[in-house]
Design a protein around this motif. Structure first.
Motif, PDB file in Angstrom:
ATOM      1  N   LEU A 182       0.901  -1.038  -0.090  1.00 13.55           N
ATOM      2  CA  LEU A 182       0.010   0.154   0.136  1.00 13.55           C
ATOM      3  C   LEU A 182       0.908   1.184  -0.033  1.00 13.55           C
ATOM      4  O   LEU A 182       1.131   1.714   0.980  1.00 13.55           O
ATOM      5  N   LEU A 183       1.352   1.840  -1.241  1.00 11.70           N
ATOM      6  CA  LEU A 183       1.938   2.879  -1.385  1.00 11.70           C
ATOM      7  C   LEU A 183       1.445   4.077  -0.624  1.00 11.70           C
ATOM      8  O   LEU A 183       0.233   4.312  -0.550  1.00 11.70           O
ATOM      9  N   PRO A 184       2.183   5.035   0.154  1.00  5.31           N
ATOM     10  CA  PRO A 184       3.538   5.097  -0.165  1.00  5.31           C
ATOM     11  C   PRO A 184       4.470   4.166   0.710  1.00  5.31           C
ATOM     12  O   PRO A 184       5.661   4.525   0.897  1.00  5.31           O
ATOM     13  N   SER A 185       3.804   3.323   1.599  1.00  5.93           N
ATOM     14  CA  SER A 185       4.519   2.493   2.132  1.00  5.93           C
ATOM     15  C   SER A 185       5.182   1.157   1.290  1.00  5.93           C
ATOM     16  O   SER A 185       4.546   0.826   0.363  1.00  5.93           O
ATOM     17  N   PHE A 186       6.199   0.830   1.930  1.00  2.00           N
ATOM     18  CA  PHE A 186       7.196  -0.237   1.301  1.00  2.00           C
ATOM     19  C   PHE A 186       7.243  -0.012  -0.326  1.00  2.00           C
ATOM     20  O   PHE A 186       7.076  -1.027  -1.017  1.00  2.00           O
ATOM     21  N   PRO A 187       7.811   0.935  -0.759  1.00  2.00           N
ATOM     22  CA  PRO A 187       8.319   0.926  -2.027  1.00  2.00           C
ATOM     23  C   PRO A 187       9.460   0.066  -2.381  1.00  2.00           C
ATOM     24  O   PRO A 187      10.109  -0.257  -1.254  1.00  2.00           O
ATOM     25  N   GLY A 188       9.781   0.051  -3.690  1.00  2.00           N
ATOM     26  CA  GLY A 188      11.179  -0.845  -3.864  1.00  2.00           C
ATOM     27  C   GLY A 188      10.852  -2.239  -3.993  1.00  2.00           C
ATOM     28  O   GLY A 188       9.582  -2.694  -3.897  1.00  2.00           O
ATOM     29  N   LEU A 189      11.780  -3.013  -3.666  1.00  2.00           N
ATOM     30  CA  LEU A 189      11.850  -4.617  -4.090  1.00  2.00           C
ATOM     31  C   LEU A 189      11.031  -5.034  -2.899  1.00  2.00           C
ATOM     32  O   LEU A 189      11.071  -4.617  -1.682  1.00  2.00           O
ATOM     33  N   ASP A 190      10.544  -6.347  -3.178  1.00  2.00           N
ATOM     34  CA  ASP A 190       9.794  -7.198  -2.007  1.00  2.00           C
ATOM     35  C   ASP A 190       8.905  -6.267  -1.184  1.00  2.00           C
ATOM     36  O   ASP A 190       9.022  -6.263   0.030  1.00  2.00           O
ATOM     37  N   GLY A 191       8.201  -5.558  -1.548  1.00  2.00           N
ATOM     38  CA  GLY A 191       7.109  -4.766  -0.898  1.00  2.00           C
ATOM     39  C   GLY A 191       6.473  -5.634   0.151  1.00  2.00           C
ATOM     40  O   GLY A 191       6.173  -5.131   1.310  1.00  2.00           O
ATOM     41  N   GLN A 192       5.917  -6.884  -0.219  1.00  2.00           N
ATOM     42  CA  GLN A 192       5.244  -7.813   0.515  1.00  2.00           C
ATOM     43  C   GLN A 192       6.122  -8.037   1.924  1.00  2.00           C
ATOM     44  O   GLN A 192       5.488  -8.128   2.980  1.00  2.00           O
ATOM     45  N   LYS A 193       7.009  -8.323   1.498  1.00  2.00           N
ATOM     46  CA  LYS A 193       8.192  -8.966   2.868  1.00  2.00           C
ATOM     47  C   LYS A 193       8.423  -7.963   3.836  1.00  2.00           C
ATOM     48  O   LYS A 193       8.499  -8.025   4.820  1.00  2.00           O
TER      49      LYS A 193
END
Ligand code: GRF
Length: 209
Positions: free
Chosen positions: A115-126
């Motif tokens: 759920l952007l803007p949280s956790f952008p970049g690689l492996d957002g789920q992790k």
């Protein structure tokens, strides 16, 4: 007869989102046609999925070009020769530069598994799992010059269960990705997306004028 928009899909990997887009096009749930699938990796399973559906595929390997500009120029040529109107990134593991953005301004969309803007970049789920969030999810957005940053089209939330592992959470998020990607394409195809500043408004039929 409904006017269908031409899609060009950029992939690097397994292509389950590509598959969902193909399936939705074939069953007429969305008014779109996949004209070409471009992969930056010859090993991407997504290429097999496209071939199986008689869709043109082209592999464009970054290391064969001396700059990002010439690499993207080639991609633009392929997209234009297939009369692509909307570019869909579906697990394409590269940052999009000026050449591609300039050729398709506000016409490139992407799915991000958080759920952007949280956790952008690689492996957002992790990243979300490790952070301990209670609500994870995925985001469809327009692509701009920053990674996982452009105006948000739609999002879907996925609750994190006590017994989730990174893999079970990833699998449930992926199911939502497969649902909201075609939804976003259809909104675009119907001309219902209007970007103002960084907000995407979803127009009603009557708003479209
Ligand atoms: C998806 O999780 C997508 O959100 C991310 O890359 C992954 C691609 O998966 N951008 P697939 O190739 O569509 O199966």
């Amino acid at each position: 007869m409904v006017n269908k928009i031409n899609l060009g899909i950029l992939v690097s990997g397994s292509g389950t989102n590509l598959q969902s887009i193909i399936d939705n096009c074939k069953s007429d749930r969305i008014d779109a046609l996949v004209k070409v699938v471009i992969s930056d990796s010859p090993e991407a399973f997504a290429i097999e999925r496209a071939k199986k559906n008689n869709i043109d595929t082209v592999t464009v390997v970054r290391s064969e070009f001396d700059s990002r500009k010439s690499f993207e120029k080639k991609i633009v040529e392929i997209l234009q020769s297939h009369k692509v109107e909307l570019v869909c990134l579906a697990g394409f593991m590269r940052i999009i530069g000026k050449t591609l953005l300039g050729a398709y301004p506000n016409r490139i969309i992407n799915i991000h598994p958080a759920l952007l803007p949280s956790f952008p970049g690689l492996d957002g789920q992790k990243q979300a799992y490790d952070y301990g969030v209670k609500i994870a999810g995925c985001t469809m957005h327009f692509v701009d010059d920053k990674v996982d940053h452009g105006p948000i089209i739609c999002q879907s939330s996925v609750p994190v269960m006590e017994d989730d592992t990174p893999q079970t959470l990833k699998d449930r998020i992926l199911e939502e990705e497969h649902r909201i990607y075609p939804q976003a394409i259809q909104l675009y195809a119907e001309g219902k997306l209007k970007i103002k500043n960084r907000r995407v408004y979803i127009l009603n039929e009557s708003d479209k004028g």
